[in-house]
Write a protein that holds these residues in place. Structure first.
Motif, PDB file in Angstrom:
ATOM      1  N   GLY A   1       0.782  -1.224   0.000  1.00  0.00           N
ATOM      2  CA  GLY A   1       0.000   0.000   0.000  1.00  0.00           C
ATOM      3  C   GLY A   1       0.814   1.275   0.000  1.00  0.00           C
ATOM      4  N   LYS A   2       2.124   1.179  -0.233  1.00  0.00           N
ATOM      5  CA  LYS A   2       2.975   2.366  -0.243  1.00  0.00           C
ATOM      6  C   LYS A   2       3.264   2.795  -1.683  1.00  0.00           C
ATOM      7  N   GLN A   3       3.385   4.103  -1.855  1.00  0.00           N
ATOM      8  CA  GLN A   3       3.714   4.624  -3.183  1.00  0.00           C
ATOM      9  C   GLN A   3       5.204   4.480  -3.455  1.00  0.00           C
ATOM     10  N   VAL A   4       5.521   4.040  -4.658  1.00  0.00           N
ATOM     11  CA  VAL A   4       6.913   3.886  -5.080  1.00  0.00           C
ATOM     12  C   VAL A   4       7.109   4.680  -6.368  1.00  0.00           C
ATOM     13  N   LYS A   5       8.344   5.033  -6.648  1.00  0.00           N
ATOM     14  CA  LYS A   5       8.650   5.822  -7.839  1.00  0.00           C
ATOM     15  C   LYS A   5       8.845   4.960  -9.081  1.00  0.00           C
ATOM     16  N   GLU A   6       9.251   3.697  -8.892  1.00  0.00           N
ATOM     17  CA  GLU A   6       9.489   2.820 -10.036  1.00  0.00           C
ATOM     18  C   GLU A   6       9.330   1.374  -9.600  1.00  0.00           C
ATOM     19  N   ALA A   7       9.141   0.510 -10.588  1.00  0.00           N
ATOM     20  CA  ALA A   7       8.997  -0.925 -10.333  1.00  0.00           C
ATOM     21  C   ALA A   7       9.783  -1.677 -11.390  1.00  0.00           C
ATOM     22  N   GLY A   8      10.687  -2.555 -10.938  1.00  0.00           N
ATOM     23  CA  GLY A   8      11.531  -3.312 -11.843  1.00  0.00           C
ATOM     24  C   GLY A   8      10.906  -4.629 -12.249  1.00  0.00           C
ATOM     25  N   PRO A   9      11.672  -5.506 -12.889  1.00  0.00           N
ATOM     26  CA  PRO A   9      11.152  -6.807 -13.318  1.00  0.00           C
ATOM     27  C   PRO A   9      10.678  -7.661 -12.152  1.00  0.00           C
ATOM     28  N   SER A  10       9.582  -8.395 -12.383  1.00  0.00           N
ATOM     29  CA  SER A  10       8.988  -9.320 -11.408  1.00  0.00           C
ATOM     30  C   SER A  10       8.387  -8.603 -10.206  1.00  0.00           C
ATOM     31  N   VAL A  11       8.111  -7.319 -10.313  1.00  0.00           N
ATOM     32  CA  VAL A  11       7.524  -6.563  -9.203  1.00  0.00           C
ATOM     33  C   VAL A  11       6.054  -6.300  -9.515  1.00  0.00           C
ATOM     34  N   PRO A  12       5.131  -6.707  -8.614  1.00  0.00           N
ATOM     35  CA  PRO A  12       3.713  -6.391  -8.827  1.00  0.00           C
ATOM     36  C   PRO A  12       3.370  -5.025  -8.241  1.00  0.00           C
ATOM     37  N   VAL A  13       2.693  -4.190  -9.006  1.00  0.00           N
ATOM     38  CA  VAL A  13       2.300  -2.860  -8.537  1.00  0.00           C
ATOM     39  C   VAL A  13       0.907  -2.529  -9.073  1.00  0.00           C
ATOM     40  N   GLU A  14       0.262  -1.603  -8.378  1.00  0.00           N
ATOM     41  CA  GLU A  14      -0.986  -1.032  -8.878  1.00  0.00           C
ATOM     42  C   GLU A  14      -0.660   0.245  -9.648  1.00  0.00           C
ATOM     43  N   VAL A  15      -1.246   0.379 -10.838  1.00  0.00           N
ATOM     44  CA  VAL A  15      -0.978   1.527 -11.708  1.00  0.00           C
ATOM     45  C   VAL A  15      -2.222   2.402 -11.741  1.00  0.00           C
ATOM     46  N   LEU A  16      -2.029   3.715 -11.489  1.00  0.00           N
ATOM     47  CA  LEU A  16      -3.101   4.692 -11.585  1.00  0.00           C
ATOM     48  C   LEU A  16      -2.813   5.635 -12.750  1.00  0.00           C
ATOM     49  N   GLY A  17      -3.883   6.048 -13.436  1.00  0.00           N
ATOM     50  CA  GLY A  17      -3.719   6.976 -14.548  1.00  0.00           C
ATOM     51  C   GLY A  17      -4.205   6.433 -15.872  1.00  0.00           C
ATOM     52  N   LEU A  18      -5.036   5.382 -15.842  1.00  0.00           N
ATOM     53  CA  LEU A  18      -5.544   4.789 -17.071  1.00  0.00           C
ATOM     54  C   LEU A  18      -6.765   5.565 -17.568  1.00  0.00           C
ATOM     55  N   SER A  19      -7.013   5.496 -18.871  1.00  0.00           N
ATOM     56  CA  SER A  19      -8.196   6.138 -19.439  1.00  0.00           C
ATOM     57  C   SER A  19      -9.444   5.293 -19.239  1.00  0.00           C
ATOM     58  N   GLY A  20      -9.311   4.016 -18.984  1.00  0.00           N
ATOM     59  CA  GLY A  20     -10.444   3.123 -18.746  1.00  0.00           C
ATOM     60  C   GLY A  20      -9.963   1.836 -18.120  1.00  0.00           C
ATOM     61  N   VAL A  21     -10.896   0.960 -17.791  1.00  0.00           N
ATOM     62  CA  VAL A  21     -10.545  -0.314 -17.154  1.00  0.00           C
ATOM     63  C   VAL A  21     -10.155  -1.309 -18.239  1.00  0.00           C
ATOM     64  N   PRO A  22      -8.917  -1.790 -18.254  1.00  0.00           N
ATOM     65  CA  PRO A  22      -8.514  -2.768 -19.273  1.00  0.00           C
ATOM     66  C   PRO A  22      -8.977  -4.171 -18.904  1.00  0.00           C
ATOM     67  N   SER A  23      -8.852  -5.077 -19.831  1.00  0.00           N
ATOM     68  CA  SER A  23      -9.182  -6.472 -19.568  1.00  0.00           C
ATOM     69  C   SER A  23      -8.000  -7.164 -18.897  1.00  0.00           C
ATOM     70  N   SER A  24      -8.318  -8.119 -18.047  1.00  0.00           N
ATOM     71  CA  SER A  24      -7.262  -8.873 -17.379  1.00  0.00           C
ATOM     72  C   SER A  24      -6.499  -9.690 -18.406  1.00  0.00           C
ATOM     73  N   GLY A  25      -5.182  -9.781 -18.225  1.00  0.00           N
ATOM     74  CA  GLY A  25      -4.331 -10.508 -19.156  1.00  0.00           C
ATOM     75  C   GLY A  25      -3.784  -9.656 -20.275  1.00  0.00           C
ATOM     76  N   GLU A  26      -4.212  -8.378 -20.398  1.00  0.00           N
ATOM     77  CA  GLU A  26      -3.693  -7.502 -21.443  1.00  0.00           C
ATOM     78  C   GLU A  26      -2.236  -7.141 -21.167  1.00  0.00           C
ATOM     79  N   LYS A  27      -1.512  -6.824 -22.237  1.00  0.00           N
ATOM     80  CA  LYS A  27      -0.118  -6.435 -22.125  1.00  0.00           C
ATOM     81  C   LYS A  27       0.001  -4.908 -22.007  1.00  0.00           C
ATOM     82  N   LEU A  28       0.719  -4.453 -21.020  1.00  0.00           N
ATOM     83  CA  LEU A  28       1.000  -3.027 -20.852  1.00  0.00           C
ATOM     84  C   LEU A  28       2.373  -2.731 -21.432  1.00  0.00           C
ATOM     85  N   THR A  29       2.436  -1.761 -22.340  1.00  0.00           N
ATOM     86  CA  THR A  29       3.687  -1.411 -23.012  1.00  0.00           C
ATOM     87  C   THR A  29       3.905   0.086 -22.914  1.00  0.00           C
TER      88      THR A  29
END
Length: 845
Positions: free
Chosen positions: A572-600
């Protein structure tokens, strides 16, 4: 005074007539608004007529008359009869008071007129004085300016004379030095600039001296000194800056059009692009493009999409160069983007815990993390994919994914297997292999990832780990204890038994895999879960595959794009960056994506919008392609007898919504089918209620609730809300409702058949049929079908049954009888009557 004189002395207005306006011994007074008054003047008191101001007042009475003429221009009236000498003596006291009042009023009006005249005179004098003063000021200013110009001219003449004398003295000295034949040193003779520049400078005009100072150009030392000598005010720095900018603008405006050509750009145009996006790439106004399209007879707005051919016409019309790209150039190809070997660095392993429901997956993860997650899940089962990181004492970091075990969450388990490096298959030692356990084994094999079997609940009575190992052989899972390659550990999540051994085997397997990724590049991640948060908007839980995801990165995920506003880790803490194999919650999307989609992560927002728009277009085409393509298919769908059960599904996360929709589709059959009108993530809104009202459908809320406005509309429109937090209860409830929608099952049993031999009239309208019972029995009140040449003529009920003249309840095979049928008279000899019994049975899906 006589009565006639009293009447004439009154100021009341008289009617128009032809009488003489002025009589002898009378004075006429004229007031504002057309009022007049006649005053009687006695002969004995002529001095009243000549009192100060009386003559002027008399003149103002008739402004048309000349000044020297006291009487009006009209012919003199006949002389009035002389008043009686006793008139003054015969005046009463009241008459004298009235006379005095009239005289006082006359004096007051005369004084007012005199005051007004004096004020007008003063005003005229002041205006004249002001004009005279202005003229004197102008004259003084002109004289002062003339004196200044003469002084400047005199100073310039003196300077020129002095320079000429110095030049003459220098020439004389040079001649003397030449006559003595002595080498004289070279001397620089300054030349005075102002006299030479004087003819080019226009003569100053008196009325534009200030403008001339403003537009004089660059300020030099000579000009500054000359202005100082002349007493002119020096220009400020701001005035100099304004003058230079004005000169620059004038210089730019004076250039020919060919010197500044329009900038031509290379515009990248995909197969489909919006007018606004095309305008941005061309550097033109969107309104200009819309106007050009109107001229092409295309009525579009800036937000509408146009094809590449139309975009090419626009680009060429505005003088730019087009660069058309294909669909392959727009789409981001992650598979071919392989990092060099020297850029790869070790990364933590991603471990997914899979297994049957209630076999202890989340409890095992809790024991590894030292936290308690089960208490937060409704019904004690996991209904979301949870992503966590565990840091061991030795510094090793492991990323865990906890997947649901219920059969409805097949897709979520499949996503978990696709993004993982190692799978831990949890099997309860007292329960054995179950359907979801076998499904997890198949997912693991399909993903081609190594597996570690964790035999849980070994502390319970009846636990048999060896039996579990033997049952795994049926599915080609051979553990090390059975001479295989799959590692297995006997653990107890409740007691904490053998947890360290499980972690050691995970790290050993990770070392064998040699997991590496490039952290120094744009991030690629996979969406594990997505939801719509009320306060934060669309939120996606992602697992970074490679690269480093930073705050401020522009990305595209499925048909949505955005910019990273915040990154929140599993604690639940805010971080500035996330490296490989790190799970994070991302805020700032234009809409709710589908699960399993690739973020690039992409280079800019324009590229992100382009890719997102292209993916949306492709998804729309794919949905359109699945529609009925022919009339036969369309009519076959319409003629389908299956009843539709419409529902709206709203859930807290995307994975739960998908699981609910999939489960409801599975319970559909040939008689009734579930039709999902709409499914989405987030709370129930007014638009959901409106859609449900139009289709008379219930709204299913899974871990969400309706807002106040939606509740108000639903209560008014009669829309039902069905709230659930456990998927078991949801499926059972919908099954019951669908069965109730179908109603009880109708079971028909044929009890007898008979042939119509003859038809008789019965009463005024009805007909009776004479029957021969061929088979079974015919009873009163039973349902019947009347068939003619194997075609059903009517469905009816046996109203009455007679044998000879007696009413009977039933007639058996081989006997004759007469029968009257309800609601049908279409009976002919040779028809067949089929009698059957109907049983209603409760339907179960």
């Amino acid at each position: 005074m006589s009565d006639k004189e009293k009447k004439e002395s009154k100021p009341a207005r008289k009617p128009l007539g032809l009488k003489r306006s002025v009589e002898a011994g009378e004075v006429k007074q004229t007031f504002s608004h057309g009022r007049t008054n006649k005053v009687v003047v006695e002969v004995k008191r002529r001095k009243l007529v000549g009192k100060p101001g009386a003559q002027e007042a008399a003149k103002k009475i008739d402004p048309v008359a000349p000044p020297e003429q006291k009487a009006p221009e009209k012919p003199a009236p006949a002389p009035a009869p002389k008043p009686k000498p006793k008139a003054a003596d015969t005046l009463t006291r009241q008459e004298r008071q009235e006379k005095l009042l009239r005289e006082a009023e006359e004096a007051r009006l005369t004084a007012l007129e005199e005051t007004r005249r004096r004020e007008m005179q003063k005003k005229k004098e002041s205006t004249a004085e002001e004009k005279r003063r202005v003229e004197e000021n102008k004259k003084a200013s002109a004289e002062e300016k003339k004196a200044t110009e003469e002084a400047v001219k005199q100073a310039k003449d003196e300077a020129a004379q002095k320079a000429a004398e110095e030049q003459k003295a220098a020439a004389d000295a040079s001649a003397a030095a030449t006559s003595d034949k002595a080498p004289a040193p070279r001397k620089f003779t300054p030349v005075e600039r102002p006299p030479r520049a004087e003819p080019k400078k226009p003569a100053p005009k008196p009325s534009r001296s200030r403008n001339e100072r403003r537009q004089s150009g660059k300020l030099t030392v000579t000009k500054a000194l000359s202005q100082g000598d002349g007493g002119a005010r020096a220009r400020s720095l701001a005035a100099l800056k304004r003058a230079r900018e004005k000169e620059k603008r004038a210089q730019m405006a004076g250039q020919p059009r060919e010197a500044k050509p329009k900038q031509s750009r290379e515009v990248i145009v995909p197969e489909a692009i919006t007018v606004q996006e095309l305008a941005k790439r061309m550097g033109e106004k969107g309104a200009d493009l819309v106007k050009a399209l109107f001229n092409m007879d295309m009525m579009v707005t800036v937000n509408q999409t146009i094809d590449a051919d139309t975009a090419e016409l626009l680009v060429e019309e505005f003088g730019h160069k087009i660069n058309r790209v294909s669909d392959d150039d727009i789409e981001i190809d992650v598979e071919t983007d392989v990092d060099p070997e020297d850029t790869l660095k070790p990364r933590p392993p991603v471990v997914t815990i899979m297994g049957h429901v209630d076999h202890g997956k989340t409890s095992l993860l809790d024991a590894l993390r030292g936290t308690d997650v089960v208490t937060g899940e409704a019904g004690g089962i996991t209904q979301h994919i949870g992503a966590y990181q565990v840091k061991r004492k030795d510094g090793n970091v492991i990323t865990f994914l906890d997947t649901p075990g219920h059969e409805a969450f097949t897709e979520m388990r499949l996503r978990g297997a696709n993004v993982t490096d190692i799978v831990i298959l949890v099997v309860a030692a007292d329960d054995g292999l179950m359907p979801q356990t076998i499904e997890a084994i198949n997912h693991t094999k399909a993903a081609d990832v190594p597996m570690i079997v964790a035999i849980n609940k070994i502390d319970k009575d009846g636990a048999n780990p060896q039996k579990i190992r033997e049952r795994l052989l049926e599915h080609e899972v051979i553990v090390e204890a059975m001479s295989g390659e799959v590692q297995d550990v006997e653990v107890s999540a409740l007691k904490g038994t053998n947890l360290d051994e499980l972690v050691e085997k995970i790290m050993l397997q990770a070392e064998l895999l040699e997991l590496k990724a490039n952290p120094d590049r744009n991030a690629d991640a996979t969406v594990i879960e997505a939801k719509l948060d009320k306060g934060r908007g669309p939120v996606a839980t992602v697992l970074v595959n490679r690269g480093t995801l930073k705050r401020g990165d522009v990305f595209v995920v499925g048909g949505e794009s955005g910019k990273v506003r915040a990154l929140i880790d599993d604690k639940g803490k805010q971080v500035k960056e996330a490296g490989p194999s790190v799970p994070v919650e991302v805020l700032g999307l234009s809409g709710v994506p589908s699960s399993g989609e690739k973020l690039t992560v992409v280079e800019n927002e324009q590229r992100a919008r382009e890719v997102a728009e292209y993916r949306k277009q492709k998804a729309l085409e794919q949905r359109t392609a699945t529609a009925p393509a022919s009339l036969e298919n369309l009519f076959s769908g319409i003629s389908d007898k299956a009843i539709e059960y419409p529902v709206l599904i709203k859930g807290d996360v995307q994975g739960s919504v998908e699981a609910i929709a999939g489960s409801l589709n599975k319970i559909s059959n040939d008689d009734i089918k579930v039709r999902v009108l709409h499914s989405g993530v987030g709370g129930i809104t007014e638009s959901d209620v409106t859609l449900a009202k139009a289709s008379n459908a219930p709204i299913i809320g899974f871990n969400v609730r309706a807002n106040a406005k939606a509740r108000e509309i639903a209560q008014r429109e009669g829309v039902r809300f069905k709230y659930f937090d456990v998927i078991y209860d949801l499926i059972e409830d919908i099954k019951g409702e669908m069965a109730g929608e179908l109603g009880p099952e109708r079971i028909e049993t044929v009890v007898g058949r008979a042939e119509v031999k003859e038809v008789f009239p019965a009463g005024k309208k009805d007909k009776a049929a004479g029957l021969l019972v061929l088979d079974g029995v015919i009873k009163t009140g039973h349902h019947a079908r009347l068939t003619r040449e194997d075609v059903i003529v009517s469905k009816t009920v046996i109203a009455s049954l007679r044998r000879f003249k007696d009413n009977v309840d039933e007639v058996r095979s081989g006997l004759e009888c007469g029968v009257v049928l309800e609601d049908t008279n279409d009976i002919k000899a040779g028809d067949t009557l089929e009698v059957f019994d109907v049983e209603l049975k409760e339907r179960v899906l």
